[in-house]
Design an enzyme around this catalytic site. Sequence first.
Site, short mmCIF file in Angstrom:
data_model
loop_
_atom_site.label_atom_id
_atom_site.label_comp_id
_atom_site.label_asym_id
_atom_site.label_seq_id
_atom_site.Cartn_x
_atom_site.Cartn_y
_atom_site.Cartn_z
CG ASN A 110 84.88 59.08 127.32
OD1 ASN A 110 84.71 58.32 128.27
ND2 ASN A 110 85.16 60.37 127.48
CE LYS A 283 41.39 29.64 135.09
NZ LYS A 283 41.52 30.51 136.24
CG ASN A 285 45.30 29.59 133.85
OD1 ASN A 285 44.10 29.61 133.55
ND2 ASN A 285 45.74 29.39 135.08
CD GLU A 290 47.28 35.34 131.66
OE1 GLU A 290 47.79 35.31 132.79
OE2 GLU A 290 46.23 34.74 131.37
CE1 TYR A 317 80.49 57.60 129.05
CE2 TYR A 317 81.52 58.73 130.89
CZ TYR A 317 80.85 57.63 130.38
OH TYR A 317 80.54 56.58 131.21
CD GLN A 322 78.99 52.69 134.42
OE1 GLN A 322 80.16 52.84 134.08
NE2 GLN A 322 78.63 52.54 135.68
N1 ARG Z 1 81.85 52.07 132.00
C1 ARG Z 1 81.76 53.29 131.29
C2 ARG Z 1 80.43 53.39 130.57
O1 ARG Z 1 79.80 52.41 130.39
C3 ARG Z 1 82.88 53.39 130.29
C4 ARG Z 1 83.25 54.79 129.92
C5 ARG Z 1 83.89 55.46 131.06
N2 ARG Z 1 84.41 56.73 130.72
C6 ARG Z 1 84.66 57.68 131.64
N3 ARG Z 1 85.09 58.80 131.23
N4 ARG Z 1 84.45 57.46 132.92
O2 ARG Z 1 79.99 54.43 130.21
#
Ligand code: ARG
Length: 466
Positions: A110, A283, A285, A290, A317, A322
């Site tokens: 984390n 043309k 373009n 765009e 977390y 992710q």
């Molecule tokens: N791949 C995870 C992410 O991008 C890393 C962290 C994972 N942590 C956990 N407690 N599962 O968030």
Amino acid sequence: MAKLWAGRFQKETDLVVNDFNSSILFDCRLYQEDITGSIAHATMLGKQGIIEQHEADKIVEGLKGILADIDEGKVQFSLEYEDIHMNIEQLLTERIGDAGKRLHTARSRNDQVALDMRMYCKKEIREIIDLICGFLDALMKKSRENLDAVMPGYTHLQRAQPTTFAHYMMAYANMLKRDVTRLQDCLERMDEMPLGSGALASTTYPIDRQFVCDQLGFARVTDNSIDGVSDRDYCVELCSDLSILMMHLSRLSEEIISWCSWEFKFVELDDAYSTGSSIMPQKKNPDVCELIRGKTGRVYGSLTTMLTVLKGLPLAYNKDMQEDKEAVFGAIDTVKQCLEVFTPMFATMTLRRDNMRRAASGGFINATDCADYLTKKGMPFRDAYKTVGRLVNQCIKSEETLETLTLKDFAAISKSFGDDVYDALDLRTCVGERKVIGGPAPEEVTRQIDKIERFVAEVREQEAHA
Ligand code: ARG
């Protein structure tokens, strides 16, 4: 294959879950940050006596080898090991044995992923600022070359008042300057080192967070371990800054698309930066513009993703986080790609100054100047406004412009007109007399360009010392 966290479990992860859970396909781009962060962490563990010095040395050595091998494309990552953090740790242990298993002491994925993302965003922001500066160079060069290129300025897309191409482009330069300062501001705020937050409640080991912070070139350490692992404000902020930047690029793209049309023909794109049609031979373009206008949607999408992912998350977390990777990476990639193509496209674009001038000559673009002329002769502005309105109405009926009226025509409407009115209506005068700060007079626009030039030089100077 046994997971790093296999101890607690009696069954293998279902294969569908394995793929679903895994982030290695997109977070593999964090390998440098991950390894650099791990080297700093291991060095600190050794220095603090949390692991033996010779083990720390072995870990650092092993990590450097892995980094070199990934750089050379010799490493195959595995979905089985889920993400970049566990892939590298696994690889390290395969290579150096038991010492590798000590790397994760006093650390969690984390705080590890929080560190990697911050390092990555810091690096990318610097690159984006550099690309914006390159674009500002191109804007300034074109502006200096076209200080006297008179063109109509619009409100409601109706010809409104005369300006110059240089004046117009410096409006965009000011927007991009704000984009740079916004990104600098974002970088300054995100410049905090989260490692040591652990899973959320820090650690009992006697770690030295400041040492890791200094090793990795962060301004400060994060001040609360729960916030350290939960905070993705910097991702939101970055996506927001990049959205505003894309909004600016999209507005300019839209202008160039219009200016390329036969209706305007103010500019012509270089053949290398335009495309043809598969069926219509005539043309040419503006696809690049765009696409930039279109890709703006992706970056806004990233911002919406980030805000939505975070809005219901309890601390600390959660795996939802992710999802920050693809959103942020996508926004960064899109912005860089757009700037890389916009700058040379803009630099090679040629102006049709004759058409700009012609457009500025029609449409009574100097009507305000005509009213100002009368005001300077003593008439109250509101009366002058009405008088010129009558003149314009008369011109429309007789298919004339203000410049083509005779002095007699003028005098018939108001005795205040003299033969100096023609000079006042001349577009060069209209532009040249607007010398106030911010105006289109060439010497004033030169001042504006010089100011942006000093700004860009300062940004580059700071970058050189960063
Ligand atoms: N791949 C995870 C992410 O991008 C890393 C962290 C994972 N942590 C956990 N407690 N599962 O968030």
